[in-house]
Scaffold this motif. Structure first.
Motif, PDB file in Angstrom:
ATOM      1  N   ALA A 198       0.827  -1.206   0.000  1.00 52.50           N
ATOM      2  CA  ALA A 198       0.000   0.000   0.000  1.00 52.50           C
ATOM      3  C   ALA A 198       0.862   1.257   0.000  1.00 52.50           C
ATOM      4  O   ALA A 198       0.539   2.250  -0.671  1.00 52.50           O
ATOM      5  CB  ALA A 198      -0.918  -0.024   1.226  1.00 52.50           C
ATOM      6  N   GLN A 199       1.961   1.210   0.715  1.00 53.61           N
ATOM      7  CA  GLN A 199       2.858   2.361   0.728  1.00 53.61           C
ATOM      8  C   GLN A 199       3.490   2.582  -0.639  1.00 53.61           C
ATOM      9  O   GLN A 199       3.662   3.721  -1.080  1.00 53.61           O
ATOM     10  CB  GLN A 199       3.937   2.152   1.791  1.00 53.61           C
ATOM     11  CG  GLN A 199       4.874   3.344   1.967  1.00 53.61           C
ATOM     12  CD  GLN A 199       5.891   3.106   3.046  1.00 53.61           C
ATOM     13  OE1 GLN A 199       5.928   2.019   3.634  1.00 53.61           O
ATOM     14  NE2 GLN A 199       6.715   4.093   3.325  1.00 53.61           N
ATOM     15  N   ARG A 202       0.824   4.068  -2.814  1.00 55.08           N
ATOM     16  CA  ARG A 202       0.547   5.447  -2.419  1.00 55.08           C
ATOM     17  C   ARG A 202       1.645   6.387  -2.882  1.00 55.08           C
ATOM     18  O   ARG A 202       1.398   7.505  -3.316  1.00 55.08           O
ATOM     19  CB  ARG A 202       0.403   5.513  -0.895  1.00 55.08           C
ATOM     20  CG  ARG A 202      -0.185   6.835  -0.403  1.00 55.08           C
ATOM     21  CD  ARG A 202      -0.242   6.890   1.118  1.00 55.08           C
ATOM     22  NE  ARG A 202      -1.016   5.761   1.660  1.00 55.08           N
ATOM     23  CZ  ARG A 202      -0.461   4.774   2.338  1.00 55.08           C
ATOM     24  NH1 ARG A 202       0.847   4.745   2.562  1.00 55.08           N
ATOM     25  NH2 ARG A 202      -1.210   3.782   2.799  1.00 55.08           N
ATOM     26  N   SER A 203       2.889   5.904  -2.777  1.00 58.63           N
ATOM     27  CA  SER A 203       3.991   6.757  -3.228  1.00 58.63           C
ATOM     28  C   SER A 203       3.974   6.931  -4.742  1.00 58.63           C
ATOM     29  O   SER A 203       4.289   8.009  -5.261  1.00 58.63           O
ATOM     30  CB  SER A 203       5.321   6.138  -2.785  1.00 58.63           C
ATOM     31  OG  SER A 203       5.501   4.857  -3.367  1.00 58.63           O
ATOM     32  N   ALA A 205       1.236   6.785  -6.582  1.00 55.47           N
ATOM     33  CA  ALA A 205       0.073   7.600  -6.935  1.00 55.47           C
ATOM     34  C   ALA A 205       0.271   9.053  -6.559  1.00 55.47           C
ATOM     35  O   ALA A 205      -0.260   9.956  -7.206  1.00 55.47           O
ATOM     36  CB  ALA A 205      -1.172   7.042  -6.249  1.00 55.47           C
ATOM     37  N   GLY A 206       1.056   9.303  -5.484  1.00 55.17           N
ATOM     38  CA  GLY A 206       1.239  10.685  -5.058  1.00 55.17           C
ATOM     39  C   GLY A 206       2.207  11.444  -5.933  1.00 55.17           C
ATOM     40  O   GLY A 206       2.076  12.651  -6.121  1.00 55.17           O
TER      41      GLY A 206
END
Length: 263
Positions: A198-199, A202-203, A205-206
């Motif tokens: 997930a991290q 998220r990284s 996607a960010g």
């Protein structure tokens, strides 16, 4: 008497009290310049030694040292200060070792590494050059600093020596926010099993600056497919085991072709 361990392999009666090895004069100047060295017989009589300078009682290893021909060791600054206090008309024989009262100046017919190193050191000061028969050298006197002229300050009321200094924060805002965001309470919190995935998502996607390459996309899809396949296998295994437990055809007591008990 003993044999020195250096490549020269010379027979010597000198003994290093600190390293407890036989040393020749070449090793004494090169490798044991700040060690207490005397004869081997003296070490047999009393192996205790004082590692401090006998003039200032400060360890010899902290400052530059010089060794006399009697092998007594002193700080060069202490020995130079002590000899400089003697009158200028003092005869060479008047300069004696503070420990054994032996001569400071090596005899002219004495050759060896210790005597040569001592002559080179004594040749740097005028009180010793006279005893060595060398001409005097001009001593450079450092100029005294000029006193501060207080008349240049017209208004002393504007001068405040105790004023606090300003401290400017030169750190970037991004780095500062990242540092403050690290909370110690969250450091040892238990992470979920797939928290790293997930991290990673998220990284990715960010940050839209660097899109995924074709190889990275294929690896991500392969990883997701593998995880899905493993999950499907686990689900099917659990469902199959549950169905097998409740199937009456698999019960040996319900099978007419299997006899249980005495015939």
């Amino acid at each position: 008497m003993g044999l020195c361990k250096c490549p020269k392999r010379k027979v010597t009666n000198l003994f290093c009290f600190e390293h407890r090895v036989n040393v020749c004069e070449h090793c004494l100047v090169a490798n044991h310049a700040k060690c207490i060295v005397q004869s081997y017989l003296q070490w047999l009589q009393d192996s205790d030694y004082n590692p401090n300078c006998r003039l200032c009682n400060i360890p010899l290893a902290t400052r530059e040292t010089t060794r006399l021909v009697c092998y007594d060791l002193f700080h060069w600054a202490c020995l130079n200060e002590r000899a400089s206090q003697l009158p200028r008309n003092t005869a060479p024989a008047g300069y004696q070792c503070p420990s054994c009262s032996g001569p400071i100046f090596p005899p002219a017919n004495l050759a060896g590494p210790v005597a040569s190193a001592l002559r080179e050191k004594l040749a740097t000061v005028n009180w010793a050059r006279a005893g060595l028969g060398l001409p005097m050298i001009d001593e450079v006197v450092s100029p005294e600093p000029e006193p501060l002229n207080t008349s240049d300050f017209s208004d002393w009321s504007s001068f405040n020596a105790s004023a606090p200094r300003k401290v400017y924060d030169t750190r970037d805002d991004d780095r500062a926010s990242g540092l403050h965001g690290d909370c110690d309470d969250d450091k040892y919190r238990r992470r979920p099993a797939l928290g790293w995935l997930a991290q990673l998502l998220r990284s990715r996607a960010g940050s839209r600056k660097r899109p995924l390459t074709l190889l990275q996309r294929a690896g991500l899809l392969l990883l997701l497919g593998l995880l899905g396949f493993l999950a499907l296998l686990a689900l099917m295994s659990r469902l199959g085991r549950a169905a097998a437990d409740s199937d009456p055809n698999l019960d040996p007591l319900m099978n007419p072709h299997i006899r249980v008990g005495p015939s």
